[in-house]
Design a protein around this motif. Structure first.
Motif, PDB file in Angstrom:
ATOM      1  N   ARG D 238       0.858  -1.186   0.000  1.00 59.23           N
ATOM      2  CA  ARG D 238       0.000   0.000   0.000  1.00 59.23           C
ATOM      3  C   ARG D 238       0.887   1.226   0.000  1.00 59.23           C
ATOM      4  NH1 ARG D 238      -5.307   0.427  -0.480  1.00 59.23           N
ATOM      5  NH2 ARG D 238      -5.668  -1.173   1.082  1.00 59.23           N
ATOM      6  N   HIS D 239       0.675   2.146  -0.931  1.00 59.41           N
ATOM      7  CA  HIS D 239       1.313   3.450  -0.835  1.00 59.41           C
ATOM      8  C   HIS D 239       0.569   4.294   0.186  1.00 59.41           C
ATOM      9  CE1 HIS D 239       4.181   3.168  -4.046  1.00 59.41           C
ATOM     10  NE2 HIS D 239       3.292   3.007  -4.990  1.00 59.41           N
ATOM     11  N   GLY D 240       1.317   4.998   1.058  1.00 53.84           N
ATOM     12  CA  GLY D 240       0.676   6.027   1.868  1.00 53.84           C
ATOM     13  C   GLY D 240       0.144   7.081   0.910  1.00 53.84           C
ATOM     14  N   LEU D 241       1.042   7.594   0.086  1.00 58.77           N
ATOM     15  CA  LEU D 241       0.673   8.519  -0.980  1.00 58.77           C
ATOM     16  C   LEU D 241      -0.319   7.860  -1.914  1.00 58.77           C
ATOM     17  CD1 LEU D 241       4.041  10.171  -1.725  1.00 58.77           C
ATOM     18  CD2 LEU D 241       1.877  11.344  -2.063  1.00 58.77           C
ATOM     19  N   ASN D 243      -2.884   6.213  -1.462  1.00 58.69           N
ATOM     20  CA  ASN D 243      -3.606   5.070  -0.880  1.00 58.69           C
ATOM     21  C   ASN D 243      -3.711   3.885  -1.829  1.00 58.69           C
ATOM     22  OD1 ASN D 243      -4.859   4.120   1.513  1.00 58.69           O
ATOM     23  ND2 ASN D 243      -6.839   4.202   0.481  1.00 58.69           N
ATOM     24  N   PHE D 286       2.965   2.396   3.042  1.00 53.97           N
ATOM     25  CA  PHE D 286       2.151   2.578   4.238  1.00 53.97           C
ATOM     26  C   PHE D 286       2.477   1.516   5.291  1.00 53.97           C
ATOM     27  CE2 PHE D 286      -2.225   2.513   6.225  1.00 53.97           C
ATOM     28  CZ  PHE D 286      -2.184   3.799   6.708  1.00 53.97           C
TER      29      PHE D 286
END
Lengths: 327, 327, 327, 327
Positions: D238-241, D243, D286
């Motif tokens: 999962r990317h934090g950026l 989502n 993430f």
């Protein structure tokens, strides 16, 4: 057009028991309760950065007070107001502060008698998209669209398409080339608004978007665990129209809520609206299941934005149409 | 008991058109076709290391020839044969080689008139569990259980439970404490065999296990895309009983196939069978949906293992086939 | 063999801070807390009908007190005790009531020095499988298996396979045909117990089963949301071995927990164990990802069942802990 | 601004072996091959109503020929052309018919040296969204965005934001308030274009949207089954950026492809861009996983739209490419 309607933004539903509503919407479905007072609950989904997308308002009987659309700026409100007045609609204004968390608001009854409102400002709140620890029930993400049942779909279609600039993604046609239903959008999804022929004006449902198909299955399981099995009216299933994986629920006051996942991008101006024949059994339910009669016959009454009284309803101009299946 | 029945292992179904069956089972549902000749198609799931779990046999009319159970060794076959003869059942043997890909086989009509077979050997083939490039349609994994509709559930229950050593995981009880339905297992899942009261002996369905809930939703989508929408009879939904997320299909000959995901581990001898009241609406469908009448009334006729003729059917001893819901 | 080991049933882990453990296991991972006192937390999954499958016990340092297996009856305990004594192992008994919620228990250090216990009785509690409203975090279902790191895999393999009747589903072989790792089961899943070569005796991990692959992805999201990102040690990924879709976590005391979904049915006695070459990169991680060094090097120390002291550790007899990839 | 860029629409990648590319994109990933000739393969996703979104062009070495954006009308092309000329950029026109399936096209090197093209027309083809029988591999839906690695992110940001009217959804900031990366969009998703600091101009990746998270897991399984395990460079995670639930692949020529699911609606003009600190470990991943060095260092060279030669690359102006984790 010198205004820009962004998207459907909130519904104001009258409910008779706020605690019963909270149990259903917050505890079971997992809506985030932004705020509440004795007469209101303000709800939002996990993706929403705006204060709420659903207002439940304590009242003596269930009704729809208004269906709200967000516009770009207060100039858009003025331009809309001019358009409505030029067309002979009577408008009503709320100044900023008159409605909690929402800025200056323009209300008007649409050509079908549906109570609309338009606003540019709504309070910002923390978006909880990445607070996965708060995900529960349906993992409610955001409001997606309204579905109106109206007596004259063609008139409504023209109002939204020609006057307000909604684009059509899909529609259902009768044998006589009458539009029986239409899917219209401002944001780049399949719809902000669907119209269907029937006794109206009534609100058929408000739809909310979920993050994945399993969220719909889990919603059914959670509802059943909590004793809400009878609130599941239809689905889960796939609509041919819009390709949505859907679930229809009835809230404790009978308001219909659609939860769904699926959709597709409608960014391209050269996308040709998809035509469905009213007798195509895959239109309503791609997998061929029949919808229950109540799904076709029942819907929520709406209020007059000026008088606050219930709007009188007329039968649909076109024949009632539950598709007949030969199974 | 001096024999060990491992699990339900294969069904032999008579079908009238092998090409139509192949289109349905292989192209749409994604079964692996291990082998075929002019009169048979041998199918298996992606997880199975055995030659097949479903035999489709060309015949003039749809019927069930036999429902096969795998045992540990040929000694088990002898012990089973002695038991059946002692109890007055007439058995029939196939020697190794008489049935394609299967070893020595014992056939017998059970107490309800269902045509059973038992074998210890079946050819090994490559297991395709990790050949994800071959996954299609339902991503069919393995055979899971049979469901019999029988006129005397109690007699059948005692036969399988007391004589053959099947454990009970769940059951449905009437107001008079009669067993209306029962879920019985040898392997450590909820069932190898379910019994339900009704006109029988008939095969209600053969069930296959899928890897996850989305595989069931995708199956519906694929079936609809290929024009098999009308073959979806019931579901997707959740059974209260067994907690299965289910889908019921009818194959081109009307044989009923259940696809499902869910289940739980039944390894513990001290696990107490779960009792469901026949009037509990969550028993059949946890979410409260009603099953269609055809699901309760229609099932596949079965053949006599000795004569090859259809077995005569009797009405179920107990009344009330279908729960009534107040929705 | 005159005893019947059913399955792996519980782990007793020493932890240093019960509140920190509760935050991790209950609030984040969604274990059900059956009961707790000042010195213990008893946890179970949603599918489990037994009082607990994980005991967290307050202690000065993290350690493994015992790994428990469930047997069929108290006769099995006697038979096991005789076997161990005949083989020269010293056993220790707890009478019913000495351990909370568990009946008479036999403890023994296994051939590798791992602290085992066996019991037939454990309190029944309400199974929450259909209380979907209680599902949160990982939607924890049930204990699945233990993984031991031992210095002599072959000795351990023979002990479990020949003496205790565990069947082998899969194994890893070196170039010299030495067993480097093995997957052994009593219940009909891929394992109750995995053995791997390394400094031991140590507990590499306790594994728990989740209902579907999305539950693993959601677990990562929830852990990250709650600040437990660093507790995610490896995965999500697919093991070639066992076909598990896995996630490895480290609890607040460093104990390693595997969450996984996948598995396959191992009911058939004629299923041939699957051999993996130690240099096959798809063995450890089907998709080719490399595991971090800590996954190979770190594991939990275990206690002597008689003295309560830490068991001394020896290096693994075989070399090559970690496959080398050429990516 | 007197033009309307709709969205990112297609990438033209030079590849060295069309058959190898077809095996990867069509057979493994499940792209739909609309058309091909000796020198080109035209690919699209299941949701796309346009002829293609990816052109693979036979060449001696891997390179990026152009990154195409769709505009509303040919007037937009003229307005864009005027803007570019006014700013001193040299443009190049293709007339309708010069490029297969695409109308009149304007090409230009952007401020960073990336080769862009703009067109309003592209042939319509059958949308296969509801042809679920054709879903395979990744169930590829549609092109989503480009990611450029550029030496001067701020210059590129201003070009796209101020000159071309792209809105910013999220961005990464250094300690000195320099923009290290930015997510920019025209359509109402998180991005059509991401910019990141680094040696450039290079194309970091082209991203495609998948229908649900399980499609990403299945893609990994299918790739591994077909021997493409080493083509999985990073993820799933999962990317934090943004989502996004992501997976990064390298095609047979080393071009990087992102597959992802997640995203959120960016319709609202009052949505405030989300700021991420470059040292926030949850920004990139993430869940806290570290990306491999190659993900930060390797990217595809791009061609000059006028000369057809490779564009010279400069180091990124800002330092610190890769977040450091303390795990």
């Amino acid at each position: 057009m010198d205004f820009n309607i962004i998207r459907c933004a909130r519904a104001i539903l009258h409910v008779t028991d706020l605690d019963a509503s909270r149990n259903f919407y917050v505890d079971a479905l997992g809506f985030i309760e932004t705020e509440a007072d004795d007469a209101h609950i303000y709800l939002r989904g996990l993706e929403e950065h705006t204060h709420h997308s659903l207002v439940l308002k304590k009242a003596d009987e269930p009704c729809v007070e208004a269906l709200g659309y967000k516009v770009s700026s207060s100039d858009d409100l003025k331009a809309l107001s001019e358009l409505f007045e030029m067309k002979g609609f009577t408008t009503k204004w709320f100044q900023k502060g008159e409605q909690h968390a929402v800025g200056e608001t323009l209300r008007v009854q649409d050509v079908s008698g549906m109570p609309l409102e338009f606003f540019a400002e709504i309070d910002s709140v923390e978006r909880l998209l990445q607070r996965y620890d708060l995900y529960k029930g349906s993992r409610m993400q955001r409001i997606d669209h309204f579905n109106y049942m109206v007596s004259d779909v063609e008139a409504a279609f023209n109002f939204y398409n020609k006057d307000l600039g909604f684009a059509c993604s899909e529609y259902t046609d009768t044998e006589n080339d009458d539009i029986w239903a239409a899917w219209l959008h401002r944001k780049q999804t399949v719809h902000d608004l669907a119209l269907m022929n029937g006794k109206g004006p009534r609100l058929h449902h408000v739809a909310f978007w979920l993050p994945d198909p399993l969220a719909i299955i889990h919603t059914c399981d959670v509802l059943a665990s909590l004793g809400y099995g009878e609130n599941i009216e239809r689905g889960p299933g796939r609509h041919g129209l819009s390709n949505a994986f859907f679930l229809y629920l009835r809230d404790p006051d009978g308001h219909r809520i659609e939860l769904y996942n699926g959709d597709y991008l409608t960014s391209d101006p050269d996308f040709k609206p998809i035509r469905w024949d009213i007798n195509d059994p895959m239109r309503q339910t791609f997998w061929g299941h029949e919808a229950p009669d109540c799904w076709f016959n029942e819907a929520s009454a709406v209020l007059n934005v000026l008088t606050g009284k219930k709007v009188e309803q007329k039968q649909g101009k076109l024949k009632q149409h539950k598709p007949t299946f030969i199974i």
